[in-house]
Design an enzyme around this catalytic site. Structure first.
Site, PDB file in Angstrom:
ATOM      1  N   HIS A 162       0.827  -1.212   0.000  1.00 62.70           N
ATOM      2  CA  HIS A 162       0.000   0.000   0.000  1.00 62.70           C
ATOM      3  C   HIS A 162       0.863   1.265   0.000  1.00 62.70           C
ATOM      4  O   HIS A 162       2.041   1.250   0.365  1.00 62.70           O
ATOM      5  CB  HIS A 162      -0.920   0.011   1.223  1.00 62.70           C
ATOM      6  N   GLU A 167      -1.967  -6.966   7.883  1.00 60.81           N
ATOM      7  CA  GLU A 167      -0.641  -6.816   8.469  1.00 60.81           C
ATOM      8  C   GLU A 167      -0.578  -7.496   9.843  1.00 60.81           C
ATOM      9  O   GLU A 167      -1.607  -7.821  10.458  1.00 60.81           O
ATOM     10  CB  GLU A 167      -0.286  -5.328   8.580  1.00 60.81           C
TER      11      GLU A 167
END
Length: 415
Positions: free
Chosen positions: A219, A295
């Site tokens: 990202h 994550e």
């Protein structure tokens, strides 16, 4: 296993045993092959192979070892055997240098160890290209299984394929010393990522079709990225910063220009969904959410810089840096835990998108885990990879279980 010291020469082996196993899918249709060789002439004294049904690559490799040792014992119950395999896992576990943690491996290793006394067996890792005979046998067994039959020695062409008249000099080299080669690369165990993953069998000259290709996009930046603060899945869910949005747009434009992406999958966290949507708008595709691509949960460290964690939790940080099984303070996730769920996500995506090119938008740790598993690298490699915001990495996964890293941390689209 008893390993002779430098002052104790190892008696010359009676036989070489070369063994291999493969799984087309890992787990998937699996088979093994093994050949017993005369170390002086290179003559194949016995060949064995078998289709074993659905199993992992490592189970098949262990079964190949068992079959090879059994064949050698049948030729001479008092034999000394030097085993040569391109499986780092099997060699390291059978020599006692690696612990055997996976429940499927323990009984197989014990069975192999019972066939001949430990002081009559030595092990050596060899590169894949030097294990072609056993590899061909394993593939013959898998091909036979695909046709609903078992391997037939009478119809085997493995010896001819690899050259039945290999010279003794090619095979023997220096007498084995009991100290195995340090493998530079090897197949690894995807059945438990805390111990290994990798790549699995290989299909010889078979047409395996197009690979599933994961275009791994980290990202774009958030407000926490420039200061390198721990930003996982256990704290706030930050959005992209203005810089991050520009990065996401640039990545989407570059991917659209390539025109190869067919599907988009994203972590559920906002920064990834925003990055994925920027690409989706360019490509005209929908974004599918995969929860296991999120994550790491960094527990109490969420939002802190590395320096702050080192100041507040020095012992916990040292333990975390030294072991993939240690979790961050306050109930976070260890890298081993993250690796297991990322591997599970990978396997689901491979089943869903076989032969397709998929944009996978995720975070630092999941990208590094996917790269590590593709390479069969140790967990420590996670600390040795640089992965910039909005960078692109690419891994291709083939139908025989092999994985190929094609690109790592490319940021050329951001300049």
């Amino acid at each position: 296993m008893t390993v002779p010291t430098a002052d104790t020469p190892t008696p010359a082996p009676t036989f070489y045993v070369e063994a291999d196993g493969g799984s087309r899918g890992n787990p998937g249709p699996a088979g093994y092959g093994a050949v017993v060789l005369d170390p002086r002439t290179g003559e194949a004294l016995a060949e064995t192979a078998e289709y074993v049904g659905v199993a992992t690559n490592n189970v098949a490799e262990y079964k190949g070892l068992i079959a090879g040792l059994t064949a050698a014992k049948a030729l001479d119950p008092d034999a000394r055997v030097h085993v040569r395999m391109d499986s780092k896992l099997v060699v390291e576990q059978m020599t006692g240098r690696w612990k055997i943690k996976h429940p499927d491996m323990k009984p197989l290793a014990a069975e192999a160890a019972r066939i001949l006394p430990a002081d009559r067996v030595t092990y050596e890792w060899i590169p894949r290209e030097r294990n072609k005979h056993a590899d061909r046998l394993a593939n013959e067994a898998m091909d036979a299984g695909k046709q609903g039959r078992q391997w037939d020695a009478a119809s085997s062409t493995a010896a001819l394929d690899v050259g039945a008249a290999r010279s003794a000099a090619k095979l023997a080299g220096p007498a084995p010393t009991g100290t195995e080669e340090s493998p530079a690369s090897a197949k690894t165990d995807t059945s438990t990522v805390a111990e290994k993953d990798t790549s699995t069998g290989w299909g010889g000259s078979a047409d395996l079709g197009p690979p599933a290709t994961f275009v791994l996009l980290r990202h774009g930046e958030t407000a926490l990225t420039p200061s390198k603060r721990f930003s996982g899945s256990g704290g706030t869910d930050p959005e992209l910063s203005p810089v991050g949005r520009r990065q996401a747009e640039a990545a989407g434009a570059a991917l659209a220009a390539r025109g190869t992406v067919q599907d988009i999958v994203s972590s559920p966290l906002l920064r990834c969904r925003e990055t994925a949507q920027a690409a989706a708008d360019r490509l005209g595709l929908d974004v599918v959410i995969e929860d296991d691509l999120r994550e790491t949960d960094f527990g109490a460290w969420e939002g802190m810089s590395f320096a702050e964690v080192r100041e507040r939790y020095p012992d916990d940080l040292s333990a975390w840096l030294s072991s993939p099984t240690v979790a961050p303070t306050g109930g976070g996730e260890s890298f081993a835990t993250v690796g297991r769920r990322v591997a599970a996500a990978r396997d689901r995506l491979l089943a869903r998108y076989a032969g397709r090119t998929v944009l996978v938008v995720t975070h630092v740790t999941p990208v590094k885990e996917l790269v590590r598993l593709a390479l069969g690298a140790p967990p420590e490699s996670l600390f040795r990879m640089e992965l910039s915001a909005a960078s692109v990495s690419v891994v291709a996964y083939y139908a025989d279980g092999n994985a190929s890293l094609r690109l790592l941390n490319d940021t050329s689209h951001l300049t």
